[in-house]
Scaffold this active site. Structure first.
Site, PDB file in Angstrom:
ATOM      1  N   GLY A 318       0.836  -1.187   0.000  1.00  0.00           N
ATOM      2  CA  GLY A 318       0.000   0.000   0.000  1.00  0.00           C
ATOM      3  C   GLY A 318       0.873   1.239   0.000  1.00  0.00           C
ATOM      4  N   GLY A 319       0.633   2.124   0.971  1.00  0.00           N
ATOM      5  CA  GLY A 319       1.442   3.326   1.094  1.00  0.00           C
ATOM      6  C   GLY A 319       2.697   3.131   1.920  1.00  0.00           C
ATOM      7  CG  HIS A 320       4.767   0.184   5.270  1.00  0.00           C
ATOM      8  ND1 HIS A 320       5.673   1.028   5.885  1.00  0.00           N
ATOM      9  CD2 HIS A 320       5.157  -1.084   5.574  1.00  0.00           C
ATOM     10  CE1 HIS A 320       6.572   0.303   6.534  1.00  0.00           C
ATOM     11  NE2 HIS A 320       6.278  -0.974   6.360  1.00  0.00           N
ATOM     12  CG  HIS A 364       6.176  -6.663   4.770  1.00  0.00           C
ATOM     13  ND1 HIS A 364       4.942  -6.657   5.375  1.00  0.00           N
ATOM     14  CD2 HIS A 364       5.983  -7.218   3.542  1.00  0.00           C
ATOM     15  CE1 HIS A 364       4.046  -7.154   4.557  1.00  0.00           C
ATOM     16  NE2 HIS A 364       4.647  -7.517   3.434  1.00  0.00           N
ATOM     17  N   GLY A 369       3.575 -14.087   3.459  1.00  0.00           N
ATOM     18  CA  GLY A 369       3.280 -14.703   4.750  1.00  0.00           C
ATOM     19  C   GLY A 369       3.615 -13.850   5.954  1.00  0.00           C
ATOM     20  CG  ASN A 370       5.954 -10.363   5.598  1.00  0.00           C
ATOM     21  OD1 ASN A 370       7.031 -10.381   6.176  1.00  0.00           O
ATOM     22  ND2 ASN A 370       5.867 -10.380   4.268  1.00  0.00           N
ATOM     23  NE  ARG A 372      -0.489 -16.234   4.980  1.00  0.00           N
ATOM     24  CZ  ARG A 372      -0.044 -16.831   3.876  1.00  0.00           C
ATOM     25  NH1 ARG A 372      -0.174 -18.136   3.737  1.00  0.00           N
ATOM     26  NH2 ARG A 372       0.540 -16.129   2.922  1.00  0.00           N
ATOM     27  NE  ARG A 375      -3.518 -12.854  10.542  1.00  0.00           N
ATOM     28  CZ  ARG A 375      -3.210 -12.325   9.366  1.00  0.00           C
ATOM     29  NH1 ARG A 375      -2.942 -11.027   9.281  1.00  0.00           N
ATOM     30  NH2 ARG A 375      -3.178 -13.064   8.267  1.00  0.00           N
ATOM     31  CG  ASN A 408       2.720   1.572   8.922  1.00  0.00           C
ATOM     32  OD1 ASN A 408       3.439   0.986   9.727  1.00  0.00           O
ATOM     33  ND2 ASN A 408       2.132   0.957   7.912  1.00  0.00           N
TER      34      ASN A 408
END
Length: 483
Positions: A318-320, A364, A369-370, A372, A375, A408
């Site tokens: 996204g924006g990150h 990241h 899979g970051n 999952r 979490r 963020n």
């Protein structure tokens, strides 16, 4: 006469040199003045102003946001207001597209109309207009400030109001109104957050007092296991239904019409959760090797080559923009140190787990899979503290990513509160499942369209008959009987 001429010429030359000197010096001074005060060159002033911004430091302070306004008086902040507001409006305004400028104008108009509606006593209309204004211009400090004041004084939502004051200050650090408002709300909100954590501890202790052999608790644990996998892969886009997920886990048979990757994502989560139950929950420290082993299982069936390996390319979320691949080894070493530090372990378990989740997903480190893995790490830390693994409903995916985005941008608290909400609902489910209550407790009544994971869980638990767990299934181990 000739002598007089000779003595006159040096005087004229001296005058000319002096005039040239002062002209050049004056021009240079004017140039420097304009350079320092122009909107395109604010480095010297901007550097000092940046020190007054609200900081969230992903590499260090994961619980606390550093509010450096506290060391400056309102008078000193006001001294910078005129300069800073002008420089920001000039530089930022110039970067707006025509459509964005139109949205801002419409947002300010809606905000003014909302204030008029509020004065007229029409708070419902005012609330809708404020929401419309915020949707059009979510980064405009004036909209954030006025909506926050409306929420604080009329909706009695001081937590959300404080969040908007924080955002307004992050965007416009010299805004004395936002600063004063946040000084008023910050301590109150902190007290509310602390009370919430005390309540979570009480519910955890009540659940821990239930014997592990309790049949209802065992049924709840088994159902929660399926739900956890279903929702975690669902957040990432897996289209399997809950019944299909259960079928894959119980029968290892393929589901018609579903991709191989979707099957493998479910099997990978199953492997990772069994690894947590068999190994990580009992460990005193979580190492970098443990995290890599966890990720290796998450991607074990989907992409075994990348599983357990740091990414080797730059990614964009996204924006990150996460750190480059060359920085990952050092950042993950720092993360490992933070994860096992005395400071981090002194945090409340819910704060600690939520912050670990955010920090890992912020870095990241993997190509896939970051989410999952983050979490799973979060739930590992919660289980070590006696909490059940938390289910984040896939129907709340947009909220989940929105709160990560706010983190963020500098405010981690909304994300921590979101995890606390999910923790409380999970605890309430287990307590309901093991109680004699004839009906659902109010906070668990949700429609499926609203993310009714708990309502689904209740239905399955109520319909399930007691059955023994298979040894080594990954469902019969953990702290305090948690899956």
């Amino acid at each position: 006469m000739e002598t007089g001429k000779v003595t006159q010429e040096p005087k004229q030359m001296k005058f000319t040199y002096r005039f040239a000197f002062f002209f050049i010096a004056g021009s240079l001074a004017t140039f420097v003045f304009h350079a320092l005060t122009s909107s395109s060159s604010v480095s010297l002033f901007g550097w000092r102003l940046q020190l007054r911004q609200l900081h969230h430091l992903p590499t260090a302070h994961y619980l606390q946001t550093r509010d450096e306004f506290a060391v400056y008086s309102v008078d000193e902040l006001n001294a910078f207001k005129e300069f800073y507001d002008k420089s920001v409006s000039d530089s930022v305004g110039a970067s707006y597209t025509e459509a964005e400028q139109t949205n801002i104008k419409e947002a300010l108009g809606a905000m003014r109309l909302a204030l008029d509606m509020h004065i007229s006593g029409k708070d419902d209309k005012a609330a809708r207009l404020f929401e419309h204004a915020l949707a059009l211009a979510p980064k405009h400090p004036e909209v954030l400030l006025r909506y926050g004041e409306f929420l604080e004084h009329n909706q009695r939502n001081i937590v959300l109001a404080d969040q908007y004051y924080f955002q307004a200050l992050s965007i416009s650090p010299s805004n004395s109104e936002a600063f004063a408002n946040r000084q008023r709300t910050a301590n109150v909100v902190q007290t509310l957050d602390e009370r919430r954590l005390v309540s979570l501890d009480e519910k955890r202790d009540a659940l821990s007092a239930i014997h592990e052999a309790n049949a209802a608790l065992r049924r709840a644990k088994k159902e929660a296991y399926f739900q956890h996998i279903y929702h975690s892969v669902g957040i990432e886009g897996n289209t399997m239904t809950l019944a299909q997920t259960r079928s894959v886990l119980e029968t290892r048979m393929a589901v018609d019409g579903k991709s191989i990757d979707e099957h493998n994502e479910i099997l990978g989560m199953d492997l990772a959760m069994k690894y947590i139950n068999a190994s990580l929950v009992q460990k005193l420290e979580i190492t970098l090797k443990d995290i890599l082993e966890l990720h290796r299982r998450v991607l074990g069936h989907v992409d075994p080559i990348e599983g357990g390996e740091f990414r080797r390319t730059q990614v964009y979320v996204g924006g990150h923009v996460p750190p480059g691949p060359g920085d990952l080894a050092l950042l993950m070493q720092r993360f490992e140190h933070w994860l096992n530090s005395e400071q981090s372990n002194s945090l409340h378990p819910v704060n600690y787990a939520a912050l670990a989740h955010y920090k890992l997903v912020h870095i990241h480190p993997f190509i896939d899979g970051n989410g999952r893995t983050s979490r799973l790490l979060m739930n590992t830390l919660l289980m070590r503290a006696g909490y059940p693994p938390v289910i984040i409903p896939k129907q709340q995916r947009s909220q989940y990513y929105h709160f990560l985005k706010l983190a963020n941008e500098g405010d981690i608290r909304p994300f921590v509160r979101f995890i606390a909400d999910c923790t409380e609902k999970t605890l309430d489910l287990y307590l309901w499942a093991t109680s004699d209550l004839p009906q659902q407790i109010p906070m668990l009544i949700q429609t499926e369209s609203e993310g009714g994971v708990l309502a689904q869980l209740q239905s399955h638990i109520a319909q399930s008959a007691p059955e023994p767990y298979e040894s080594g299934s990954g469902l019969d181990s953990g702290v305090n009987g948690m899956p």
